[in-house]
Design a protein around this motif. Structure first.
Motif, PDB file in Angstrom:
ATOM      1  N   ASP A  12      46.503  74.131  71.898  1.00  0.00           N
ATOM      2  CA  ASP A  12      45.453  73.282  70.928  1.00  0.00           C
ATOM      3  C   ASP A  12      46.161  73.802  69.150  1.00  0.00           C
ATOM      4  O   ASP A  12      45.695  72.546  68.911  1.00  0.00           O
ATOM      5  N   LEU A  56      43.479  61.975  69.571  1.00  0.00           N
ATOM      6  CA  LEU A  56      42.404  63.207  70.508  1.00  0.00           C
ATOM      7  C   LEU A  56      42.204  62.888  71.835  1.00  0.00           C
ATOM      8  O   LEU A  56      42.178  63.071  72.663  1.00  0.00           O
ATOM      9  N   ALA A  57      41.326  61.342  71.761  1.00  0.00           N
ATOM     10  CA  ALA A  57      40.688  60.429  73.074  1.00  0.00           C
ATOM     11  C   ALA A  57      42.316  60.023  73.767  1.00  0.00           C
ATOM     12  O   ALA A  57      42.271  60.175  75.059  1.00  0.00           O
ATOM     13  N   ARG A  59      45.327  62.769  73.726  1.00  0.00           N
ATOM     14  CA  ARG A  59      45.313  63.994  74.429  1.00  0.00           C
ATOM     15  C   ARG A  59      44.020  64.334  74.628  1.00  0.00           C
ATOM     16  O   ARG A  59      44.603  64.980  75.625  1.00  0.00           O
ATOM     17  N   PHE A  60      43.319  63.998  75.118  1.00  0.00           N
ATOM     18  CA  PHE A  60      41.902  64.783  75.359  1.00  0.00           C
ATOM     19  C   PHE A  60      40.455  63.796  75.961  1.00  0.00           C
ATOM     20  O   PHE A  60      39.467  64.184  74.959  1.00  0.00           O
ATOM     21  N   ASP A  62      38.188  63.389  78.222  1.00  0.00           N
ATOM     22  CA  ASP A  62      37.609  63.722  78.927  1.00  0.00           C
ATOM     23  C   ASP A  62      36.438  64.711  77.672  1.00  0.00           C
ATOM     24  O   ASP A  62      35.240  64.885  77.534  1.00  0.00           O
ATOM     25  N   ASP A  63      36.869  65.086  76.381  1.00  0.00           N
ATOM     26  CA  ASP A  63      36.062  65.873  75.139  1.00  0.00           C
ATOM     27  C   ASP A  63      35.555  65.259  74.231  1.00  0.00           C
ATOM     28  O   ASP A  63      35.941  64.069  74.003  1.00  0.00           O
ATOM     29  N   GLY A  64      34.499  65.432  74.179  1.00  0.00           N
ATOM     30  CA  GLY A  64      33.479  64.583  72.783  1.00  0.00           C
ATOM     31  C   GLY A  64      33.677  64.917  71.772  1.00  0.00           C
ATOM     32  O   GLY A  64      34.472  65.731  71.361  1.00  0.00           O
ATOM     33  N   VAL A  65      33.566  64.853  70.461  1.00  0.00           N
ATOM     34  CA  VAL A  65      33.853  64.965  69.182  1.00  0.00           C
ATOM     35  C   VAL A  65      32.905  64.145  68.190  1.00  0.00           C
ATOM     36  O   VAL A  65      32.370  63.269  68.550  1.00  0.00           O
ATOM     37  N   SER A  67      32.234  64.854  63.796  1.00  0.00           N
ATOM     38  CA  SER A  67      32.676  63.857  63.370  1.00  0.00           C
ATOM     39  C   SER A  67      32.164  63.615  62.135  1.00  0.00           C
ATOM     40  O   SER A  67      31.490  63.161  62.792  1.00  0.00           O
ATOM     41  N   ALA A  75      26.385  60.750  74.098  1.00  0.00           N
ATOM     42  CA  ALA A  75      27.128  61.810  75.289  1.00  0.00           C
ATOM     43  C   ALA A  75      27.512  61.938  76.068  1.00  0.00           C
ATOM     44  O   ALA A  75      26.952  61.458  77.083  1.00  0.00           O
TER      45      ALA A  75
END
Length: 75
Positions: A12, A56-57, A59-60, A62-65, A67, A75
């Motif tokens: 990461d 980020l979207a 590369r990841f 399925d991850d939430g951010v 900000s 979510a």
């Protein structure tokens, strides 16, 4: 400026470093736009936020951010 996709084995912190560098390049380019003061600050905030979120979207997906600059969403 193009983003290079890191290898799946990258940590990461490698991805974070790449994205931060891309955002920094964008901010340096924005400084030569002629904007000043809060206009420069606001444009820099928006521009770097959009780049970081896009990277980020990509590369990841399925991850939430969470900000400071982002808009609340489901979510």
């Amino acid at each position: 400026m193009t983003s290079a996709a890191p290898e799946p084995a990258d940590d990461d912190h490698v991805v974070a470093n790449l994205i931060a560098s891309l955002a920094g390049e964008r901010l340096l380019a924005l400084r030569s736009s002629g904007l000043a003061g809060t206009d420069l600050q606001d444009a820099g905030d928006r521009s770097s936020h959009m780049l970081i979120m896009e990277e980020l979207a990509q590369r990841f997906p399925d991850d939430g951010v969470l900000s400071e600059e982002g808009v609340d969403g489901v979510a």
